[in-house]
Design a protein around this motif. Structure first.
Motif, PDB file in Angstrom:
ATOM      1  N   VAL A  45     -13.545 -49.985-120.491  1.00 42.19           N
ATOM      2  CA  VAL A  45     -14.023 -51.339-120.776  1.00 42.19           C
ATOM      3  C   VAL A  45     -13.765 -52.250-119.586  1.00 42.19           C
ATOM      4  O   VAL A  45     -14.654 -52.987-119.136  1.00 42.19           O
ATOM      5  CB  VAL A  45     -13.349 -51.903-122.040  1.00 42.19           C
ATOM      6  CG1 VAL A  45     -13.768 -53.359-122.275  1.00 42.19           C
ATOM      7  CG2 VAL A  45     -13.702 -51.049-123.257  1.00 42.19           C
ATOM      8  N   PHE A  46     -12.532 -52.227-119.074  1.00 42.25           N
ATOM      9  CA  PHE A  46     -12.188 -53.088-117.939  1.00 42.25           C
ATOM     10  C   PHE A  46     -13.093 -52.800-116.737  1.00 42.25           C
ATOM     11  O   PHE A  46     -13.588 -53.728-116.086  1.00 42.25           O
ATOM     12  CB  PHE A  46     -10.725 -52.885-117.539  1.00 42.25           C
ATOM     13  CG  PHE A  46      -9.735 -53.186-118.626  1.00 42.25           C
ATOM     14  CD1 PHE A  46      -9.962 -54.206-119.549  1.00 42.25           C
ATOM     15  CD2 PHE A  46      -8.562 -52.437-118.753  1.00 42.25           C
ATOM     16  CE1 PHE A  46      -9.045 -54.483-120.552  1.00 42.25           C
ATOM     17  CE2 PHE A  46      -7.639 -52.711-119.753  1.00 42.25           C
ATOM     18  CZ  PHE A  46      -7.880 -53.734-120.652  1.00 42.25           C
ATOM     19  N   ASP A  47     -13.332 -51.517-116.464  1.00 44.71           N
ATOM     20  CA  ASP A  47     -14.165 -51.145-115.320  1.00 44.71           C
ATOM     21  C   ASP A  47     -15.624 -51.574-115.519  1.00 44.71           C
ATOM     22  O   ASP A  47     -16.280 -52.039-114.573  1.00 44.71           O
ATOM     23  CB  ASP A  47     -14.105 -49.637-115.077  1.00 44.71           C
ATOM     24  CG  ASP A  47     -12.756 -49.184-114.531  1.00 44.71           C
ATOM     25  OD1 ASP A  47     -11.951 -50.044-114.137  1.00 44.71           O
ATOM     26  OD2 ASP A  47     -12.504 -47.960-114.532  1.00 44.71           O
ATOM     27  N   LYS A  48     -16.117 -51.391-116.735  1.00 43.84           N
ATOM     28  CA  LYS A  48     -17.514 -51.763-117.023  1.00 43.84           C
ATOM     29  C   LYS A  48     -17.734 -53.258-116.828  1.00 43.84           C
ATOM     30  O   LYS A  48     -18.811 -53.695-116.407  1.00 43.84           O
ATOM     31  CB  LYS A  48     -17.878 -51.345-118.445  1.00 43.84           C
ATOM     32  CG  LYS A  48     -19.358 -51.504-118.785  1.00 43.84           C
ATOM     33  CD  LYS A  48     -19.663 -50.955-120.156  1.00 43.84           C
ATOM     34  CE  LYS A  48     -21.142 -51.077-120.508  1.00 43.84           C
ATOM     35  NZ  LYS A  48     -22.002 -50.233-119.651  1.00 43.84           N
ATOM     36  N   LEU A  49     -16.700 -54.052-117.132  1.00 46.61           N
ATOM     37  CA  LEU A  49     -16.812 -55.506-117.016  1.00 46.61           C
ATOM     38  C   LEU A  49     -16.274 -56.024-115.686  1.00 46.61           C
ATOM     39  O   LEU A  49     -16.202 -57.241-115.478  1.00 46.61           O
ATOM     40  CB  LEU A  49     -16.052 -56.166-118.178  1.00 46.61           C
ATOM     41  CG  LEU A  49     -16.549 -55.815-119.585  1.00 46.61           C
ATOM     42  CD1 LEU A  49     -15.637 -56.414-120.643  1.00 46.61           C
ATOM     43  CD2 LEU A  49     -17.992 -56.286-119.783  1.00 46.61           C
ATOM     44  N   ASN A  50     -15.889 -55.088-114.802  1.00 48.83           N
ATOM     45  CA  ASN A  50     -15.346 -55.465-113.482  1.00 48.83           C
ATOM     46  C   ASN A  50     -14.147 -56.403-113.605  1.00 48.83           C
ATOM     47  O   ASN A  50     -14.040 -57.410-112.902  1.00 48.83           O
ATOM     48  CB  ASN A  50     -16.437 -56.109-112.620  1.00 48.83           C
ATOM     49  CG  ASN A  50     -17.543 -55.141-112.261  1.00 48.83           C
ATOM     50  OD1 ASN A  50     -17.276 -54.014-111.850  1.00 48.83           O
ATOM     51  ND2 ASN A  50     -18.790 -55.565-112.445  1.00 48.83           N
ATOM     52  N   ILE A  51     -13.253 -56.051-114.525  1.00 46.34           N
ATOM     53  CA  ILE A  51     -12.047 -56.843-114.751  1.00 46.34           C
ATOM     54  C   ILE A  51     -10.838 -56.048-114.267  1.00 46.34           C
ATOM     55  O   ILE A  51     -10.686 -54.864-114.601  1.00 46.34           O
ATOM     56  CB  ILE A  51     -11.895 -57.191-116.249  1.00 46.34           C
ATOM     57  CG1 ILE A  51     -12.991 -58.162-116.669  1.00 46.34           C
ATOM     58  CG2 ILE A  51     -10.518 -57.780-116.542  1.00 46.34           C
ATOM     59  CD1 ILE A  51     -13.020 -58.457-118.162  1.00 46.34           C
ATOM     60  N   THR A  52      -9.994 -56.692-113.499  1.00 46.63           N
ATOM     61  CA  THR A  52      -8.753 -56.070-113.038  1.00 46.63           C
ATOM     62  C   THR A  52      -7.604 -56.541-113.910  1.00 46.63           C
ATOM     63  O   THR A  52      -7.394 -57.749-114.081  1.00 46.63           O
ATOM     64  CB  THR A  52      -8.463 -56.436-111.569  1.00 46.63           C
ATOM     65  OG1 THR A  52      -9.541 -55.975-110.761  1.00 46.63           O
ATOM     66  CG2 THR A  52      -7.164 -55.782-111.103  1.00 46.63           C
ATOM     67  N   VAL A  53      -6.882 -55.598-114.492  1.00 44.88           N
ATOM     68  CA  VAL A  53      -5.737 -55.907-115.355  1.00 44.88           C
ATOM     69  C   VAL A  53      -4.467 -55.513-114.615  1.00 44.88           C
ATOM     70  O   VAL A  53      -4.281 -54.343-114.262  1.00 44.88           O
ATOM     71  CB  VAL A  53      -5.838 -55.152-116.699  1.00 44.88           C
ATOM     72  CG1 VAL A  53      -4.579 -55.341-117.516  1.00 44.88           C
ATOM     73  CG2 VAL A  53      -7.056 -55.643-117.476  1.00 44.88           C
ATOM     74  N   SER A  54      -3.608 -56.478-114.384  1.00 48.61           N
ATOM     75  CA  SER A  54      -2.387 -56.195-113.618  1.00 48.61           C
ATOM     76  C   SER A  54      -1.309 -55.532-114.467  1.00 48.61           C
ATOM     77  O   SER A  54      -0.585 -54.654-113.992  1.00 48.61           O
ATOM     78  CB  SER A  54      -1.834 -57.488-113.009  1.00 48.61           C
ATOM     79  OG  SER A  54      -1.572 -58.444-114.029  1.00 48.61           O
ATOM     80  N   GLY A  55      -1.200 -55.933-115.725  1.00 49.07           N
ATOM     81  CA  GLY A  55      -0.188 -55.364-116.607  1.00 49.07           C
ATOM     82  C   GLY A  55      -0.721 -55.191-118.013  1.00 49.07           C
ATOM     83  O   GLY A  55      -1.474 -56.033-118.510  1.00 49.07           O
ATOM     84  N   LEU A  56      -0.352 -54.082-118.638  1.00 51.87           N
ATOM     85  CA  LEU A  56      -0.844 -53.797-119.982  1.00 51.87           C
ATOM     86  C   LEU A  56       0.243 -53.117-120.792  1.00 51.87           C
ATOM     87  O   LEU A  56       0.860 -52.152-120.334  1.00 51.87           O
ATOM     88  CB  LEU A  56      -2.074 -52.887-119.903  1.00 51.87           C
ATOM     89  CG  LEU A  56      -2.893 -52.698-121.188  1.00 51.87           C
ATOM     90  CD1 LEU A  56      -3.560 -54.001-121.606  1.00 51.87           C
ATOM     91  CD2 LEU A  56      -3.959 -51.616-120.990  1.00 51.87           C
ATOM     92  N   TYR A  57       0.457 -53.636-122.004  1.00 55.98           N
ATOM     93  CA  TYR A  57       1.408 -53.005-122.933  1.00 55.98           C
ATOM     94  C   TYR A  57       0.633 -52.436-124.107  1.00 55.98           C
ATOM     95  O   TYR A  57      -0.185 -53.129-124.728  1.00 55.98           O
ATOM     96  CB  TYR A  57       2.443 -54.014-123.432  1.00 55.98           C
ATOM     97  CG  TYR A  57       3.369 -53.448-124.498  1.00 55.98           C
ATOM     98  CD1 TYR A  57       4.313 -52.477-124.178  1.00 55.98           C
ATOM     99  CD2 TYR A  57       3.273 -53.863-125.829  1.00 55.98           C
ATOM    100  CE1 TYR A  57       5.145 -51.940-125.142  1.00 55.98           C
ATOM    101  CE2 TYR A  57       4.100 -53.340-126.799  1.00 55.98           C
ATOM    102  CZ  TYR A  57       5.038 -52.379-126.456  1.00 55.98           C
ATOM    103  OH  TYR A  57       5.861 -51.846-127.423  1.00 55.98           O
TER     104      TYR A  57
END
Length: 301
Positions: free
Chosen positions: A69-81
């Protein structure tokens, strides 16, 4: 955009005998996936089933789905729990991987503002699994007839009656889907293909029309169960015992080793006890789940 979300995803039983990679039903056994945008790295906690063998790094299936999902929307997530609370046994044939994929996709979609449609999510899930038999009911709920052409998933859903019971007999031995697929032939006899087309068509029509009396015949299979019996030697004894005691149908759940028995609630206890004896007589330790269809599918809690 939300910072956190909790998603509940149902288990599923696939194939239903002849509907290889195309038919499935959602069941009221659930995994809960909590996801939060937090910190500067990936952290994954696991509770319940699979606590010893589920990856807690970037190989984790929930994370891999979320990253789609993040890649498809070109979103970079720095931290994920991520925290997953699992009631669906892994490697059981009850759709634990489909639950992880759908949970990861739905959760990540919420965290990114619900940018993807329902069908977008299902298409990504089908591409990750390679087929839609588990992911479609896990997302949609109900009985699903679904097919994936490599790009799009086409499906029809039907809600099932509350008086139907799905008795899942899970011998506590994990069976990897890759191993169960490895015994399948690369080619089949024409007559076996015709056999399964007829049974799968009749099974789908029987479900939609409520002609459950036909499922005894419609759930027969010649494509995969006959090859997978080497991993589930009790398979045909379970089927015979279930049908002899009035069940509508019995079949291998997904790739196994769980055997599924579909019956009416009025005789569920009788059928359960009779099939249980098949495992007891063979000294096979077995967990039994008495389930019904989950008609809602994945939910945001």
């Amino acid at each position: 955009m939300d910072k956190s979300v909790l998603v509940r995803v149902p288990a599923s039983t696939a194939n239903l005998g002849p509907g290889f990679d195309s038919l499935g039903v959602a069941l009221n056994l659930y995994n809960d996936i909590y996801m939060e945008l937090k910190g500067s790295r990936l952290v994954i906690d696991v509770e319940g089933e699979g606590i010893l063998n589920i990856d807690r790094d970037e190989k984790n299936l929930i994370y891999k789905a979320a990253k789609k999902v993040f890649d498809k929307l070109n979103i970079t997530v720095s931290g994920l729990y991520i925290k997953t609370t699992n009631n669906i046994p892994t490697g059981s044939g009850l759709g634990s991987s489909a639950s992880a994929i759908i949970g990861g996709l739905v959760a990540a979609n919420v965290l990114t503002g619900n940018s993807l449609s329902h069908d977008d999510i299902l298409d990504i899930a089908s591409s990750m699994e390679g087929h839609a038999d588990n992911v479609a009911p896990a997302l949609n709920g109900g009985f699903n007839a679904a097919t994936f052409d490599g790009k799009r998933t086409y499906y029809i859903k039907k809600e099932l009656d509350d008086n139907l019971r799905f008795l899942a007999f899970y011998p506590e031995r994990e069976l990897l889907t890759s191993k169960a697929r490895g015994v399948l032939p690369s080619m089949i006899e024409f007559r076996n293909g015709v056999f399964n087309v007829g049974r799968a068509s009749l099974l789908t029509a029987s479900i939609f029309s409520g002609r459950y009396d036909l499922l005894k015949f419609a759930s027969q299979d010649m494509l995969h169960q006959v090859y997978r019996k080497e991993f589930i030697p009790e398979m045909y004894y379970v089927i015979e015992k279930a049908l002899d005691n009035g069940a509508y149908a019995s079949f291998l759940s997904g790739a196994g080793p769980t055997m599924m028995v579909l019956t009416d609630i009025s005789i569920a206890d009788k059928v359960k006890e009779s099939v249980k004896k098949v495992y007891e007589d063979r000294n096979i330790k077995c967990r039994i789940y008495e389930l019904k269809c989950d008609n809602a599918g994945a939910k945001i809690l």
